[in-house]
Design an enzyme around this catalytic site. Structure first.
Site, PDB file in Angstrom:
ATOM      1  CE  LYS A  51      -4.373  -1.484   0.252  1.00 32.32           C
ATOM      2  NZ  LYS A  51      -5.444  -1.046  -0.683  1.00 32.32           N
ATOM      3  CB  SER A  77      -9.552  -2.861   7.113  1.00 35.96           C
ATOM      4  OG  SER A  77      -8.681  -3.306   6.086  1.00 35.96           O
TER       5      SER A  77
END
Length: 330
Positions: A51, A77
């Site tokens: 990410k 999340s």
């Protein structure tokens, strides 16, 4: 199609130059599981997942604007949360992250430790998008979506640029799919550079919205956030940009699903055989390979192991269960 692919490839190459000082070029590893199997461990990245590629690209592009935003905001999340917190800290921007109350506590703590303001109280998978819009409007912060954002997608595509540079003969690239940022970025890069490469995604049977969308050609949305060991792919639907790449332009070759037992087995195999500390989401491609469901390509198969931010209590339980079942390597 050629112009479409060329434009997106150029954006991923720009992203690679933009983020190269902040992310790691992860290696492509062989394994004794199979001589034709390659592993790209994105768990080696800062914050423990791929990410950071998309988050850094999005944040650094904002910094190039004539009027940078007051801050950045996202829902996540955990893995995108940590990545955006780090990228924002690097750029000197405030970051606000909305994380559902039942998310992995370790990911929440890590996001706070990286300097982001985190709100969990009252945040659920059902209401988080509404809460995001409200908070963004109140603060004047720029939304960096975890997957449905071209800058994030182009950043994620830099992993495929590295992979294809290291092994131009790769036949298939396999990764998890939740919202589809990594899948979209990989497909755009791979089909631009080597169209015959098969682009394959793996998702849990209990969160099979992408597989149903791929099969039907129509966006499928789950009625609620699914319960699965792979907590990083609990999105109820893929993004609009993923739909464009996957369905409208048919740049994805297959999506396979795996059971919770197969995800557990893959996680244990990663820790015990591969010596890689993967979270269950990061082990999804390995689950697909171990299940024998991955379609073969014209060359080695490369698994993009996307993250290693595991809940250690969960991993301990999986290892203990494997030992009770008589696995010699657990």
């Amino acid at each position: 199609m050629s112009d479409y692919l060329d434009r997106h490839l150029a954006e991923s190459r720009d992203a690679q130059r933009r983020i190269e000082a902040y992310v790691r070029r992860t290696p492509l590893l062989g394994t004794d599981l199979d001589p034709n199997l390659l592993l790209k461990p994105e768990c080696f990245q800062p914050t423990g997942s791929f990410k950071v590629r998309g988050a850094y690209n999005a944040v650094l592009r904002l910094g190039e604007a004539s009027a940078p935003p007051a801050g950045v905001i996202a829902v996540s999340s955990g893995n995108h949360a940590q990545a955006l917190a780090l990228a924002a800290r690097t750029a000197g921007l405030p970051a606000l992250i909305l994380i559902p109350e039942d998310a992995n506590p370790a990911k929440i703590a890590s996001t706070r430790a990286l300097g982001a303001e985190v709100i969990t109280e009252g945040i659920t998978f059902a209401n988080r998008e509404q809460k995001l819009r409200e908070a963004a409007a109140e603060r004047g912060y720029h939304v960096v979506h975890p997957f449905d954002d071209w800058d994030v997608i182009h950043g994620a595509g830099t992993a495929a640029l590295e992979l294809l540079a290291d092994r131009p003969d790769v036949g298939a690239i396999v990764m998890p799919v939740g919202g589809g940022g990594m899948l979209s970025g990989t497909a755009l890069v791979a089909k631009s550079i080597r169209p015959e490469v098969r682009v394959v995604a793996v998702e849990p049977e209990q969160a099979a919205d992408a597989a149903q969308t791929f099969a039907s050609g129509q966006l499928h949305t789950l009625p609620e956030s699914p319960t699965t060991l792979a907590d990083g792919v609990r999105a109820v639907a893929i993004g609009r940009r993923t739909l464009e790449v996957m369905v409208e332009n048919r740049l994805v070759d297959a999506i396979v699903t795996v059971t919770e037992a197969e995800i557990a087995e893959a996680t244990v195999t990663a820790w015990t055989r591969l010596k890689l500390a993967l979270e269950p989401t990061g082990a999804l491609p390995l689950a697909g390979w171990l299940s024998g469901r991955l379609p073969a390509g014209p060359g080695p198969t490369a698994l993009v192991l996307t993250g290693g931010n595991a809940d250690l209590g969960l991993v301990a339980r999986l290892l203990a269960d494997a030992r009770r079942q008589g696995r010699d390597d657990a």
